[in-house]
Design an enzyme around this catalytic site. Structure first.
Site, mmCIF file in Angstrom:
data_model
loop_
_atom_site.group_PDB
_atom_site.id
_atom_site.type_symbol
_atom_site.label_atom_id
_atom_site.label_comp_id
_atom_site.label_asym_id
_atom_site.label_seq_id
_atom_site.Cartn_x
_atom_site.Cartn_y
_atom_site.Cartn_z
ATOM 1 C CG PHE A 155 12.033 9.951 19.469
ATOM 2 C CD1 PHE A 155 11.449 8.765 19.065
ATOM 3 C CD2 PHE A 155 13.384 10.132 19.236
ATOM 4 C CE1 PHE A 155 12.190 7.777 18.432
ATOM 5 C CE2 PHE A 155 14.143 9.151 18.610
ATOM 6 C CZ PHE A 155 13.544 7.970 18.205
ATOM 7 C CG ASP B 290 10.845 16.034 16.901
ATOM 8 O OD1 ASP B 290 10.681 15.795 15.690
ATOM 9 O OD2 ASP B 290 11.559 15.330 17.629
ATOM 10 C CE1 TYR C 298 15.015 8.928 10.360
ATOM 11 C CE2 TYR C 298 16.933 10.353 10.101
ATOM 12 C CZ TYR C 298 16.020 9.707 10.913
ATOM 13 O OH TYR C 298 16.101 9.849 12.276
ATOM 14 C CE LYS C 299 11.096 9.805 11.781
ATOM 15 N NZ LYS C 299 11.527 8.441 12.089
ATOM 16 N NE ARG D 294 6.367 3.618 14.948
ATOM 17 C CZ ARG D 294 7.298 4.566 14.888
ATOM 18 N NH1 ARG D 294 7.076 5.731 15.465
ATOM 19 N NH2 ARG D 294 8.440 4.364 14.258
#
Length: 412
Positions: free
Chosen positions: A133, A210, A235-236, A384
């Site tokens: 990322f 990560d 937050y996912k 996605r």
């Protein structure tokens, strides 16, 4: 897929009816009719729990509004580590005293990677894959510039992800820390964290994972794997809300050895001592810097308890079924239109999202959002399908993939 295979596959209604976790969907807020048809982006931002609005209102009126500054002495000073311990036990396989919550993912990455490099002056290489990322790569570039360190770039197949074979010949006595994503943000590839961690530690380096796309969706066993460091967002799949604080894991064996670089009052040994110089707190508290986002921690606490009530094994089982169904629908509806499934077909190597590539998917995603169908797009061509196990239904996937097919067909 031939007609016989289509007939044999259960319908979305049958899958939802047989889903032992189906009732958990009732815990999540649903927009008014007509606002949302299918939400396929839980790997970017999780839905809020219905309990969140009530809990936040109660927090404002009671803990904040009534107790005011007394809240710090009564509870809030320990909130980063109390919430961190719960996240660790429920989702990370981490014993208490190793996880703290606060700051953003970027800041947490900076703290831990910089601490890892500072602690090993005889090792000046940071190993990271080129497809990680952007934040991870950018933070590492900044630290390398600050410290005069060398970045050793790992080239892997974005679809197949980073494997132990990719690290062969790259690890050496100069390697300070290896930074990899447990679940790749593009393809959803699930790395063999245990094997890679062992390989890195055998080389004398520190391992940082990560966990942004894995925490709360796939089982993680940081202590058992021997991981040194880890960072993840909330937050996912932990449904903490936009911008909810990240967490940092520092293995107990490394806490006295490492010193994070951003010194602040909350990480001091005596926060209210107003001392002239900085003396770090003992243990995981030394990795805190400033005043934590107490209000922003409240929503994720309810989600962690919901996960605890069903167990990570059940979450993972549902995730596998959801992604298998998404892959089957993509194979049936999207591949004939020229799309390519780039996520691993092997369920053991796939997290909780499925990525499908097509040159027109950028335009397709814009059309879908206008219709209330919300997948995610990552350049150059990746759409996605993010599936949050406790809030996504099989019917939602079918509606979403059907809409993707129709929008793509209109553009061809």
């Amino acid at each position: 897929m031939n007609s016989a295979q289509q007939t044999q596959r259960p319908t979305s209604a049958e899958l939802d009816a047989a889903d032992p976790l189906a009732e958990q969907r009732e815990a999540f807020y649903s927009p008014a009719d007509g606002q949302l048809t299918a939400y396929l982006d839980g790997n970017s931002l999780g839905r809020p729990l219905k309990a969140t609005s009530t809990k936040l209102a109660s927090f404002v009126e009671d803990a904040w509004g009534s107790r005011l500054i007394r809240g710090w002495d009564e509870q809030w000073m320990d909130e980063p580590t109390t919430v961190g311990d719960r996240i660790g036990v429920v989702t990370l396989g981490a014993a208490p005293g190793q996880v703290t919550v606060g700051d953003s993912t970027s800041v947490m990455l900076y703290k831990l990677i910089r601490a890892a490099v500072d602690a090993q002056p005889d090792r000046n290489e940071i190993l990271v894959d080129r497809d990680n990322f952007p934040t991870d790569r950018f933070i590492i570039e900044g630290i390398a510039s600050e410290k005069g360190a060398t970045i050793k770039w790992l080239a892997s197949n974005p679809a197949s992800g980073v494997r132990t074979t990719d690290l062969e010949g790259l690890l050496s006595e100069r390697t300070a820390v290896v930074v990899l994503s447990h679940v790749a943000y593009r393809s959803g590839f699930l790395a063999d964290a245990a094997a890679i961690t062992t390989m890195v530690k055998d080389a004398g380096a520190l391992m940082l994972w990560d966990l942004c796309h894995s925490v709360g969706s796939v089982p993680v066993e940081l202590d058992a794997w021997g991981v040194d460091l880890a960072v993840g967002c909330t937050y996912k799949y932990l449904n903490g809300g936009p911008g909810s604080p990240a967490f940092a894991y520092v293995n107990a064996s490394q806490q006295d050895r490492l010193q994070q670089p951003i010194w602040g009052w909350m990480g001091a040994d005596n926060p209210f001592g107003m001392t002239e110089s900085y003396q770090p707190a003992k243990g995981i508290r030394s990795f805190i810097t400033g005043t934590p986002s107490v209000l922003a921690m409240q929503p994720l606490k309810d989600m962690v308890e919901l996960i605890a009530s069903v167990g990570m094994d059940a979450v993972r089982e549902k995730s596998i079924k959801l992604t298998e169904y998404a892959v089957a629908l993509a194979e049936e509806m999207l591949v004939p239109l020229g799309a390519e499934i780039v996520s691993p077909r092997n369920t053991e190597e796939r997290g909780s999202h499925v990525t499908v590539d097509h040159p027109l998917f950028g335009e397709v995603t814009q059309k879908l959002w206008e219709q209330g169908v919300i997948p995610d797009f990552r350049p150059p061509h990746g759409l996605r399908i993010g599936l949050s196990p406790l809030s996504t239904s099989f019917a939602e996937i079918e509606l979403g993939v059907t809409a993707i097919r129709d929008a793509l067909a209109e553009l061809l």
